[in-house]
Motif scaffolding. Structure first.
Motif, PDB file in Angstrom:
ATOM      1  N   SER A   1     -98.814  31.673   2.048  1.00  0.00           N
ATOM      2  CA  SER A   1     -98.764  30.145   1.987  1.00  0.00           C
ATOM      3  C   SER A   1     -98.227  29.724   0.517  1.00  0.00           C
ATOM      4  N   SER A   2     -98.213  28.526   0.560  1.00  0.00           N
ATOM      5  CA  SER A   2     -97.755  27.885  -0.698  1.00  0.00           C
ATOM      6  C   SER A   2     -98.397  26.792  -1.160  1.00  0.00           C
TER       7      SER A   2
ATOM      8  N   SER B   1    -108.071  43.838  -2.322  1.00  0.00           N
ATOM      9  CA  SER B   1    -107.043  42.764  -3.147  1.00  0.00           C
ATOM     10  C   SER B   1    -106.089  42.244  -2.313  1.00  0.00           C
ATOM     11  N   LEU B   2    -105.530  42.939  -1.226  1.00  0.00           N
ATOM     12  CA  LEU B   2    -104.584  42.283  -0.222  1.00  0.00           C
ATOM     13  C   LEU B   2    -105.542  41.082   0.442  1.00  0.00           C
ATOM     14  N   VAL B   3    -106.609  41.677   0.767  1.00  0.00           N
ATOM     15  CA  VAL B   3    -107.271  40.330   1.807  1.00  0.00           C
ATOM     16  C   VAL B   3    -107.683  39.222   1.000  1.00  0.00           C
ATOM     17  N   LEU B   4    -107.930  39.155  -0.366  1.00  0.00           N
ATOM     18  CA  LEU B   4    -108.588  38.188  -1.102  1.00  0.00           C
ATOM     19  C   LEU B   4    -107.206  37.562  -1.547  1.00  0.00           C
ATOM     20  N   SER B   5    -106.172  37.865  -1.810  1.00  0.00           N
ATOM     21  CA  SER B   5    -104.891  37.374  -2.037  1.00  0.00           C
ATOM     22  C   SER B   5    -104.005  36.929  -1.167  1.00  0.00           C
ATOM     23  N   LEU B   6    -104.440  37.169   0.207  1.00  0.00           N
ATOM     24  CA  LEU B   6    -103.508  36.776   1.204  1.00  0.00           C
ATOM     25  C   LEU B   6    -103.125  35.200   1.402  1.00  0.00           C
TER      26      LEU B   6
ATOM     27  N   GLU C   1     -97.868  23.495  -1.826  1.00  0.00           N
ATOM     28  CA  GLU C   1     -97.864  22.521  -1.126  1.00  0.00           C
ATOM     29  C   GLU C   1     -98.718  22.095   0.344  1.00  0.00           C
ATOM     30  N   ASN C   2     -99.044  23.414   0.470  1.00  0.00           N
ATOM     31  CA  ASN C   2     -99.999  23.627   1.699  1.00  0.00           C
ATOM     32  C   ASN C   2    -101.374  24.039   1.239  1.00  0.00           C
ATOM     33  N   ASP C   3    -101.546  23.808   0.209  1.00  0.00           N
ATOM     34  CA  ASP C   3    -102.735  23.983  -0.600  1.00  0.00           C
ATOM     35  C   ASP C   3    -103.099  25.469  -0.425  1.00  0.00           C
ATOM     36  N   TYR C   4    -102.162  26.384  -0.067  1.00  0.00           N
ATOM     37  CA  TYR C   4    -102.509  27.779   0.292  1.00  0.00           C
ATOM     38  C   TYR C   4    -103.511  28.181   1.293  1.00  0.00           C
ATOM     39  N   LYS C   5    -103.415  27.059   2.404  1.00  0.00           N
ATOM     40  CA  LYS C   5    -104.153  26.986   3.475  1.00  0.00           C
ATOM     41  C   LYS C   5    -103.932  28.497   4.494  1.00  0.00           C
ATOM     42  N   ILE C   6    -104.907  29.068   5.033  1.00  0.00           N
ATOM     43  CA  ILE C   6    -104.704  29.875   6.119  1.00  0.00           C
ATOM     44  C   ILE C   6    -105.233  29.354   7.497  1.00  0.00           C
ATOM     45  N   GLY C   7    -104.715  28.778   8.053  1.00  0.00           N
ATOM     46  CA  GLY C   7    -105.134  27.979   9.525  1.00  0.00           C
ATOM     47  C   GLY C   7    -105.798  26.806   8.806  1.00  0.00           C
ATOM     48  N   PRO C   8    -107.021  26.206   9.165  1.00  0.00           N
ATOM     49  CA  PRO C   8    -107.774  25.134   8.753  1.00  0.00           C
ATOM     50  C   PRO C   8    -108.476  25.574   7.399  1.00  0.00           C
ATOM     51  N   LEU C   9    -108.452  26.866   6.842  1.00  0.00           N
ATOM     52  CA  LEU C   9    -109.226  26.924   5.602  1.00  0.00           C
ATOM     53  C   LEU C   9    -108.420  27.004   4.399  1.00  0.00           C
TER      54      LEU C   9
END
Length: 341
Positions: free
Chosen positions: A30-31, A20-25, A33-41
């Motif tokens: 993130s936010s 659950s933590l991994v999938l909702s990371l 405004e940043n499209d909830y991005k992690i790095g380029p993804l």
């Protein structure tokens, strides 16, 4: 069974929390405004890929490895593993192609897209191996516990007939003398038998019960021999009040051995028995004269008791006992030091 169910329940909850933590990371760090991005993804792709990683992890750990990773089907495991990894690559590529085509234009993002499938696959192998090792360790502990229980039951089963034979011999002697002490002797025998049949089923018994058993046995021997044998029996005044437990019928073989070998054709035989306790350490000492003339005929039966107690000490009090047995100047001397805690 209850402990096993609790362990399984805790394990499931832990897995649910981690995934659950991994999938909702993305939505935690993130936010919008940043499209909830992690790095380029993008966050949505990260979560969808996470569901795919979840499938890879459990499918490999709980299906492919148990079913295929053995000496007969190892080739099938390699084929299935390759198909699983390549299939995840294809699925991720088409997800990007359909929904996130801009990510495909960034070649640097590819390692973040495809490498996690391989990493999760390797982690699942390690997880399965650790899980198998833990299960094997628990199985070995269970086997050892069952073997220990079986061996102890066998050893205890040898004690009762040996003990009963000696006590009945005492009663026969009293009957021949037509002694008035026959009735109290039978009462003590009933107490001894109750202890032998019921209390000894427990893994351990209170030290007070073991000492009471010993007191009754020695009292029976006093009735049998009267003044023919000098029995010197001393224990600490507080030994029966100590809050300790002990393996049942652990001390009696030494006493039986003393009366077996310290009587007979000896002149003015003396048997000395002492028990003391200090700092959770029991010291039990038995000394008797060695009957050399009839020793060969008695060793066959009485040896069962001493061999038994040696085995039980090694099984239950390994590195917590010291047993010294010696013969010096016609005296047979036993000192058992036992750490009860």
């Amino acid at each position: 069974m209850r402990i096993r169910f609790r362990f399984l329940y805790i394990n499931i909850i832990l897995h649910v929390l981690i995934w659950s933590l991994v999938l909702s990371l993305p939505y935690l760090i993130s936010s919008a405004e940043n499209d909830y991005k992690i790095g380029p993804l993008p966050g949505l792709f990260f979560s969808l890929a996470g569901c795919l990683h979840l499938f890879i992890f459990y499918f490999n750990a709980f299906f492919l490895i148990p079913k295929l990773l053995n000496w007969r089907l190892w080739w099938g495991y390699i084929f299935a593993s390759a198909a699983l990894i390549i299939g995840s690559f294809q699925l991720k590529y088409h997800m990007l192609l359909w929904w996130f085509p801009e990510v495909l234009k960034d070649m640097a993002a590819y390692k973040f897209v495809f490498a996690p499938s391989i990493v999760v696959f390797i982690i699942s192998i390690v997880y399965r191996k650790v899980l198998d090792q833990l299960q094997n360790d628990r199985l070995q502990q269970k086997i050892k516990a069952e073997q220990l229980s079986t061996e102890l039951k066998f050893l205890r089963s040898q004690i009762s007939p040996h003990f009963l034979f000696n006590v009945l011999t005492n009663l026969v002697s009293l009957a021949r003398k037509k002694s008035d002490q026959m009735e109290p002797a039978l009462i003590m025998l009933s107490e001894l038998m109750r202890y032998s049949l019921y209390d000894t089923q427990a893994v351990k018994v209170p030290l007070a019960k073991e000492m009471a058993y010993l007191n009754n046995y020695i009292a029976l021997q006093r009735l049998r021999f009267g003044d023919d044998i000098a029995i010197q029996y001393h224990t600490d005044q507080n030994i029966e009040n100590e809050n300790h437990s002990i393996e049942p019928m652990l001390l009696i073989p030494f006493v039986e051995n003393a009366f077996k070998h310290g009587t007979g054709s000896l002149e003015n035989p003396v048997i000395r028995i002492e028990a003391s306790i200090k700092n959770d350490q029991l010291v039990f000492e038995v000394e008797n004269q060695a009957d050399q003339k009839t020793g060969s005929s008695k060793d066959e039966s009485s040896g069962i008791g001493l061999a038994n107690v040696r085995s039980r000490l090694n099984l239950l009090y390994k590195d917590r006992h010291d047993l010294k047995i010696k013969t010096d100047k016609g005296m047979f001397h036993i000192v058992l030091t036992l750490l009860l805690k």
